[in-house]
Design an enzyme around this catalytic site. Structure first.
Site, PDB file in Angstrom:
ATOM      1  CG  ASP A 232      -2.447   1.565   1.221  1.00  0.00           C
ATOM      2  OD1 ASP A 232      -2.426   1.161  -0.067  1.00  0.00           O
ATOM      3  OD2 ASP A 232      -2.706   1.602   1.909  1.00  0.00           O
ATOM      4  CG  ASN A 237      -6.307   9.480   2.448  1.00  0.00           C
ATOM      5  OD1 ASN A 237      -6.297  10.896   2.380  1.00  0.00           O
ATOM      6  ND2 ASN A 237      -6.406   8.546   2.473  1.00  0.00           N
TER       7      ASN A 237
HETATM    8  C1  0GY Z   1      -5.483   2.554  -0.105  1.00  0.00           C
HETATM    9  C2  0GY Z   1      -6.089   3.082   0.526  1.00  0.00           C
HETATM   10  C3  0GY Z   1      -6.819   4.407   0.847  1.00  0.00           C
HETATM   11  C4  0GY Z   1      -6.842   5.505  -0.601  1.00  0.00           C
HETATM   12  C5  0GY Z   1      -7.137   4.455  -1.441  1.00  0.00           C
HETATM   13  O1  0GY Z   1      -8.219   5.291  -3.865  1.00  0.00           O
HETATM   14  C6  0GY Z   1      -8.027   6.060  -2.811  1.00  0.00           C
HETATM   15  O2  0GY Z   1      -7.980   7.050  -3.011  1.00  0.00           O
HETATM   16  O3  0GY Z   1      -7.494   3.427  -1.784  1.00  0.00           O
HETATM   17  C7  0GY Z   1      -7.059   5.181   1.346  1.00  0.00           C
HETATM   18  O4  0GY Z   1      -7.966   6.320   2.148  1.00  0.00           O
HETATM   19  O5  0GY Z   1      -7.604   4.124   2.986  1.00  0.00           O
HETATM   20  O6  0GY Z   1      -6.115   0.787  -0.341  1.00  0.00           O
HETATM   21  O7  0GY Z   1      -4.228   2.215  -0.695  1.00  0.00           O
END
Ligand code: 0GY
Length: 280
Positions: A232, A237
């Site tokens: 990840d 965030n």
């Molecule tokens: C992840 C988690 C996040 C963000 C996203 O698409 C995204 O912006 O996936 C999250 O904030 O939980 O899986 O990378």
């Protein structure tokens, strides 16, 4: 640096690139604006951690503009593939060009803090259009949505990969309600796979993530042919508590105990989805 060395050929099946913003601006609907996380940074970290390949997943801040993703795959010398976000009215020629670029799946994001809407009918139209390409669907949702989403998931004609197990409450242990519901989902739907990633978001205890390991290891043991794992990176965030990627890699031998189970999670399973032409 991790103590655990992944087996040669290991795939980081969930990571992101952001920007560089000067070339690939964020969507005007982006809910967060991360620092640049470039392909060079991604591949340097990957090599340090001992991984060989990457699956780059389109994050919400780039919307359905997959140019940064495609650029990163193009710089990977064949060692990266991608999961895109597309609009339902995407032209067939664009889908084919994403396929040629190395995209092998589409992502449907249901997290309210990340996207304005998650139209199931449009997602199903997309799923039907990408199925003939041999692509799969990646779905990101939180545990409280699982029951409601089951009919939608059942209408998807491809393999489905659930990001981060649908974000269960791991603090309740392997027999907690979220883990049981997710276990049942996989048991009754052989086309549903999952990534046992995001200890850094799901653990209440923090490093060394004992609550995560206790809840998740039985899932890995029960479904070892449908499990993926990813760093990840760069942990969108999580600016206030950016995890140590080495500590995350050190979770792998605790989640998958045997070398065979590690090989399935890190090589055989992701290769079947992302580099099937290399699987005998
Ligand atoms: C992840 C988690 C996040 C963000 C996203 O698409 C995204 O912006 O996936 C999250 O904030 O939980 O899986 O990378």
């Amino acid at each position: 640096m991790p103590r655990f060395r992944p087996p040669p050929g290991a795939v980081d099946a969930h990571c992101h690139v952001f920007g560089p913003q000067a070339r690939f601006p964020f969507s005007d609907k982006a809910k967060y604006l991360p620092e640049d996380a470039t392909p060079e940074m991604l591949f340097a970290l990957r090599n340090r951690l001992g991984f060989s390949r990457s699956v780059i997943v389109q994050a919400s801040c780039h919307g359905a503009d997959n140019r940064a993703l495609v650029d990163a795959i193009a710089q990977s010398n064949g060692t990266a593939r991608g999961v895109a976000v597309v609009d339902p009215d995407i032209a067939e020629t664009q889908l084919l060009s994403l396929d040629a670029a190395g995209v092998r799946g589409v992502r449907f994001n249901f997290l309210k803090r990340l996207v304005d809407d998650a139209p199931k009918d449009k997602f199903l139209d997309i799923a039907k259009r990408i199925a003939p390409l041999g692509w799969h669907v990646v779905v990101y949702f939180e545990a409280d949505l699982l029951q409601e989403l089951i009919p939608f998931l059942e209408a998807i004609p491809t393999i489905i990969v659930v990001d981060h197990m649908g974000r269960p409450d791991v603090s309740a242990g392997p027999r907690g309600p979220d883990m049981i519901a997710f276990h049942n989902l996989l048991e009754t739907h052989p086309n549903i796979w999952t990534k046992v990633s995001c200890a850094e978001r799901l653990s209440r205890q923090g490093p060394p993530f004992d609550d995560f390991v206790a809840a998740v290891r039985p899932l890995v043991e029960a479904f070892e042919d449908r499990i993926l794992w990813g760093t990840d990176w760069p942990h969108p965030n999580m600016q206030d508590a950016i995890p140590d990627d080495g500590a995350l890699v050190d979770l792998l031998p605790r989640l998958a105990i045997s070398e065979l189970a590690q090989r399935k999670m890190l090589i055989d399973n992701p290769m079947r989805l992302y580099w099937p032409e290399e699987v005998r």
